[in-house]
Design an enzyme around this catalytic site. Sequence first.
Site, short mmCIF file in Angstrom:
data_model
loop_
_atom_site.label_atom_id
_atom_site.label_comp_id
_atom_site.label_asym_id
_atom_site.label_seq_id
_atom_site.Cartn_x
_atom_site.Cartn_y
_atom_site.Cartn_z
N SER A 151 23.53 46.62 48.21
CA SER A 151 24.99 46.50 48.37
C SER A 151 25.76 46.62 47.06
CB SER A 151 25.28 45.19 49.08
OG SER A 151 26.58 45.18 49.56
N ASP A 186 32.54 48.83 48.47
CA ASP A 186 31.35 48.59 47.65
C ASP A 186 30.27 49.61 48.03
OD1 ASP A 186 30.40 47.61 50.04
OD2 ASP A 186 29.42 45.87 49.18
N ALA A 211 36.69 36.13 49.81
CA ALA A 211 37.69 36.68 48.90
C ALA A 211 37.22 38.03 48.34
CB ALA A 211 37.96 35.70 47.77
N ASN A 212 35.90 38.23 48.28
CA ASN A 212 35.37 39.49 47.72
C ASN A 212 35.53 40.68 48.68
OD1 ASN A 212 33.28 39.28 49.63
ND2 ASN A 212 31.84 38.39 48.16
N ARG A 240 27.90 27.74 41.52
CA ARG A 240 26.84 27.85 42.54
C ARG A 240 25.84 28.93 42.12
NH1 ARG A 240 27.96 32.49 45.19
NH2 ARG A 240 26.35 32.11 46.72
N SER A 291 23.87 32.24 42.53
CA SER A 291 24.03 33.43 43.36
C SER A 291 22.79 33.62 44.24
CB SER A 291 24.18 34.66 42.44
OG SER A 291 23.92 35.84 43.17
N GLY A 292 23.00 34.17 45.42
CA GLY A 292 21.86 34.51 46.28
C GLY A 292 21.52 35.98 46.22
N THR A 293 22.20 36.73 45.35
CA THR A 293 21.91 38.17 45.27
C THR A 293 21.62 38.63 43.84
OG1 THR A 293 24.24 38.72 44.99
CG2 THR A 293 23.40 38.70 47.25
N ARG A 336 27.08 31.48 39.35
CA ARG A 336 28.47 31.94 39.37
C ARG A 336 29.40 30.77 39.08
NH1 ARG A 336 28.01 37.08 41.03
NH2 ARG A 336 26.62 37.57 42.75
#
Length: 548
Positions: free
Chosen positions: A69, A281, A377-378, A502, A504-506, A511
């Site tokens: 992504s 994206d 928001a992204n 937090r 990131s999970g990617t 972050r």
Amino acid sequence: MPPSSLRVVYAFAREMHPKTSDVFIEYGTAGFRTKANLLEHVVYRMGLLAVIRSRVKNGRTIGMMITASHNLEPDNGVKLVDPDGEMLEQSWEEIATRLANVSDNDLESTTAEIIKQVNADMSLKASVFIGMDTRYTSPRLAAAAANGVIALKGTPKEFGIVTTPMLHYCVKCRNDNTYGTPTEEGYYEKIVGAFKNIRQKLSVWGDYDTTLYVDGANGVGGKKLNIIKKSLGGELDLKLYNLGGNGGKLNLNCGADFVKVSQKAPVGVEHAPFQRVASLDGDGDRLVYYYLNDTDKMNLLDGDRIATLLASYITELVTASEAQDIRLGLVQTAYANGASTAYITKHLKVPVTCVKTGVKHLHHAALSYDIGVYFEANGHGTVIYSDKAKKIIRKIAQEGEPEQRKAAQLLLDFVDITNETVGDAISDLFLVETVLCARGLSAARWLKAYDDLPCRQLKVTVKDRNAISTTDAERQCTAPEGLQTRINELVAPYKHGRSFVRPSGTEDVVRVYAEADTQESADKLAAEVAQAVFDQAGGVGDRPTLPV
Ligand code: G16
């Protein structure tokens, strides 16, 4: 399937997709995501899991999408799509992680254990749809996925290069033919067809301009819009940039994530003052808008803005149709700008739920409303309509008074433009263009709805990002000890100050988000919190610096 036929699972692994890395990998925010060269065995194993999942779902089709992504070109990833086009059920993420990490020698026995654990009837047929993004590593990984499916005697169907939301859509249609036709063409017919339909009912007026510039992030979304462009006639004039040629690199200094996080215009787009630009994206599942004014100042219209625009238009149509008993709600994450949440609750009078990052969490929460609008928001989000809401609207469209019928028919077209399975940049783009057209809005007038609080996002690299734990929809940090107290101290002096951190999970980063009454303050607060993370959570590399 007798246990002896699981031998082939090991044979494929050993001969074609051996595990070459001992780095632990976890099913994260959106599946497995890491450097592409660490992924082949993981993707093969997810092919196995997709077959097991399909059988547990009585042979319904499961999806596999090869994509990273918004990440840069060297990364790749894989995620599974459940039969209704939604993200893999969360209780299976642990199973996926276990299967991805066992040694090749233990693969056969672990596969057998999982089959037993989930009670899969291995005599059933199994069907798996496989799609991929434009990364040069994707075809090899898609082949590994297909081998995983074949190893457990499932039937793979390869869609080639498609956007992530197209794959979700096709999975849903394959399992529920009332939703549409499970092909790329079927997707265009439904979504673009409904857009053209609605546009013929709306007159173009006011400040709305039918020209839209698009930043395709050098990924798949722009390429698909290039196909759609030809069928749009005069309804929308797309000027497409960053389509992947001319040396442009995927997501590099362009695309929705770059625009949102850096708050800068992407490279590769010719700008004209006040001209609205839609930025996608890399795999076409996120969308943000922006425009530059006559002094080249960036004006961002992010996922929060899209959510409020769509929610207010849907509310208007529901009210005009006089539909009773339809509860509309909005779902956001901690990244939502404080000003947007205030606008939604106080001005739109729509209830808001805040959940953890990841569309899977937002989608789930949105299901509790009759009409659920969810956006990060992204720019990742969509609208979902319950069967009850659709039934009420359909009835009014047929039997209501003329004005009610008109509103209900517009709403039905709006529903058809929506890809309800997952956030979809292309579908969202047509929804936004519909509302802007219906209300005669320019991007500048759209921006006037409310004033965002200035914000800043930063990334901090630490030894182990999982040392950070959070609670309260990621707004509070529970570990390492003392970090939340420090964040509270740092936030306190700032007017309208808010900050959270937090993992990131990617990406392999922590972050940091901060907002405050001025950009200078938001930048400073973000940097201070980033320093606290670096100091208290084992930062590596250069210590974050404060803005000068
Ligand atoms: C994915 C998820 C989004 C999430 C984003 C960033 O987006 O689908 O829900 O907001 O990752 O997640 P994190 O902050 O955990 O890295 P995409 O567009 O990359 O698939």
